[in-house]
Design an enzyme around this catalytic site. Sequence first.
Site, PDB file in Angstrom:
ATOM      1  N   CYS A   2      18.683  20.310 -59.355  1.00 40.44           N
ATOM      2  CA  CYS A   2      19.026  21.412 -58.469  1.00 40.44           C
ATOM      3  C   CYS A   2      17.941  21.572 -57.414  1.00 40.44           C
ATOM      4  O   CYS A   2      17.032  20.753 -57.299  1.00 40.44           O
ATOM      5  CB  CYS A   2      19.148  22.720 -59.263  1.00 40.44           C
ATOM      6  SG  CYS A   2      20.272  22.619 -60.678  1.00 40.44           S
ATOM      7  N   ARG A  49      22.778  24.672 -57.254  1.00 42.47           N
ATOM      8  CA  ARG A  49      23.013  23.966 -58.511  1.00 42.47           C
ATOM      9  C   ARG A  49      23.810  22.676 -58.332  1.00 42.47           C
ATOM     10  O   ARG A  49      24.830  22.647 -57.647  1.00 42.47           O
ATOM     11  CB  ARG A  49      23.767  24.865 -59.494  1.00 42.47           C
ATOM     12  CG  ARG A  49      23.947  24.218 -60.869  1.00 42.47           C
ATOM     13  CD  ARG A  49      24.750  25.073 -61.822  1.00 42.47           C
ATOM     14  NE  ARG A  49      24.826  24.423 -63.131  1.00 42.47           N
ATOM     15  CZ  ARG A  49      25.702  24.744 -64.085  1.00 42.47           C
ATOM     16  NH1 ARG A  49      26.561  25.727 -63.882  1.00 42.47           N
ATOM     17  NH2 ARG A  49      25.712  24.076 -65.234  1.00 42.47           N
ATOM     18  N   ASN A  73      14.850  23.289 -61.915  1.00 42.95           N
ATOM     19  CA  ASN A  73      15.287  22.015 -61.341  1.00 42.95           C
ATOM     20  C   ASN A  73      14.869  20.906 -62.292  1.00 42.95           C
ATOM     21  O   ASN A  73      13.678  20.764 -62.593  1.00 42.95           O
ATOM     22  CB  ASN A  73      14.643  21.799 -59.965  1.00 42.95           C
ATOM     23  CG  ASN A  73      14.887  20.407 -59.422  1.00 42.95           C
ATOM     24  OD1 ASN A  73      15.890  19.778 -59.724  1.00 42.95           O
ATOM     25  ND2 ASN A  73      13.966  19.928 -58.603  1.00 42.95           N
TER      26      ASN A  73
END
Length: 626
Positions: A2, A49, A73
Amino acid sequence: MCGICGVIDKGQLSYEIGNQMVQAMLHRGPDHQDVKVYPEQNCMFGHARLSIIDLSAAANQPLEYNQYAIVFNGEVYNFREIRQELVAKGHHFLLDSDTEVILHAFAEWGKDCVKRFIGMFAFAILDKEANKLTLVRDRAGIKPLYYFEKDGTFLFGSELKVFYPCPSFKKSIKKDAVGMYFKYGYVPAPYSIFEDTWKLKPGHVLEYDITKRKKTISKYWDVMDFYKRPRLTVDYEDAKREMEGILLSAFNYRMVADVPVGVFLSGGYDSALLTTLLQKDRTEKLKTFTIGFEDENWNEAPAARELAERLGTDHTEYLCTQEDCKAIIPDLPFYYDEPFADNSAVPTILVSRLARKQVKVALSADGGDETFAGYNRYGGLYGVKKILRMMKGVRSRHLSDMGSRIGNLLTPNYSFLHEKLEAFSKLLAVEPQYRVAFTAESGSFSTLSESVYREICTVDYPQPMFLLDEREYDDPISVATAMDYVNYMPDDILVKVDRATMSVSLEGRDPLLDHRIIEYAAQLPISYKFDLGNKKRIYKDILYQYVPREMMERPKSGFMMPVDSWLRGELRYLLDDNFGDTLNPDYFNVEQVKRIKELYLQDKLDHENKIIWRILAFQLWYGKNM
């Protein structure tokens, strides 16, 4: 995988700014975007996302548990094992998400929870009760994490461009960082190209006290700790079996996903063993992807195709053309944020585009050379060490000055011999315990020699950033591989792959950077990795159990473009557009750069051709961002 971002500032907590920050990294996370403001903490979190594990909307971020909130992430591959441990301690889970496990693990163990994680990660956790922000980056530095701090404002993000919408952030170039870029071809951590902006180093935690506006940075993992340990007294065959077991565990962990997974396959040993071990016990064909070039001197596609046919993978290949490069090169400054001179970013973006048509996750075999001593230049360290022993007691400073004068008088600029004489003369002036490290740094294929640097650049030449004391290590190759693991690999190789894969919303995973691999490999006798010039010995011998030696023993061309012939041909317009009036005298000796361009077009720069791409990449970045 992400993109994350956040702000701590009383005056910058509008949703409009948060949404602009998130939209700046939409390529990192196109599946869902959200912004959450925590007004009592003067904090805002943003998240973009890319759904890989637990695809449900309930797993969107920011995610909260008790007084904690997280944006994350990356992946923690062993999250299910950690979750079982937490359940036994009374925790209850609502999702099948590694993000939720990180939150509960942090609630249970604090920042030390990271020591349990196997994976790649950059995450931020807000403790609303303690009024504290914690930032964490993975051990190898696979996932990026920038932060900005000035006048009570604190920003963090996966990419620099997420800071641009914030009024407190100013794009003021850091001259020291420009010098580092021209020396190394990238801006090394903890520096960034802009003032007041930094990269959190791999294996580090940053804690920010929101009330006091004060940060502390600590290290939770250091590869040097394992290089400094006594060598394991283990039989070679036993070590090979143990190493294969660790590799297989690491590789299989990277197959954990709720979406299709593929593998980048080249003609080299690293991706060959990765693909071999993953395919050998699977009935379903792995999807493998290769980029090649029409120029046979740079083309590994036939070798990859041969290996794919032997292993039985579902293989796709594509030949990169000059037209592909024309289309990609103008976009490089946007995706890479900082000046970045590794031209293999172009084929890496292309192979990412190729893979993204069929999969959402791709495994890359980065880290094998740094872990198992695979670079040719490592072998020369023994010769340098032997020469230095013979010269012990000789007045080094005098010889250094003499060697420099001889090099300037008898060898042409930009020649291989000129660079080596220059490097050796400077080596003699270095304190003896740092000479191996100095040799390793100056001998790196990314480092620009000082004399060439001074011809093009008006910024002071940077001194070596990171030299290891060889007295703490028992062989010179360990010094060099350790330095590459903490410098060249995270700041060049991993930056290249992260930005290239994320440019097409593809999750790139690096199985060879599982920390258990380097922790074991670092402690092996050096002859198990580098034996009389036999690079990657143990790694190769594991592969030879499954693939014939003669299939692999071929010259490696590397994952690079035939950039010189292209820039002298159809892509010459890039030089004409960027090597003239747009050159900034704050950074360049303008007339000298123009002269070097002409020498390059006449093929008179010898092996210093890398200087041309370095200037071009900076000019493209400057034109796009400044």
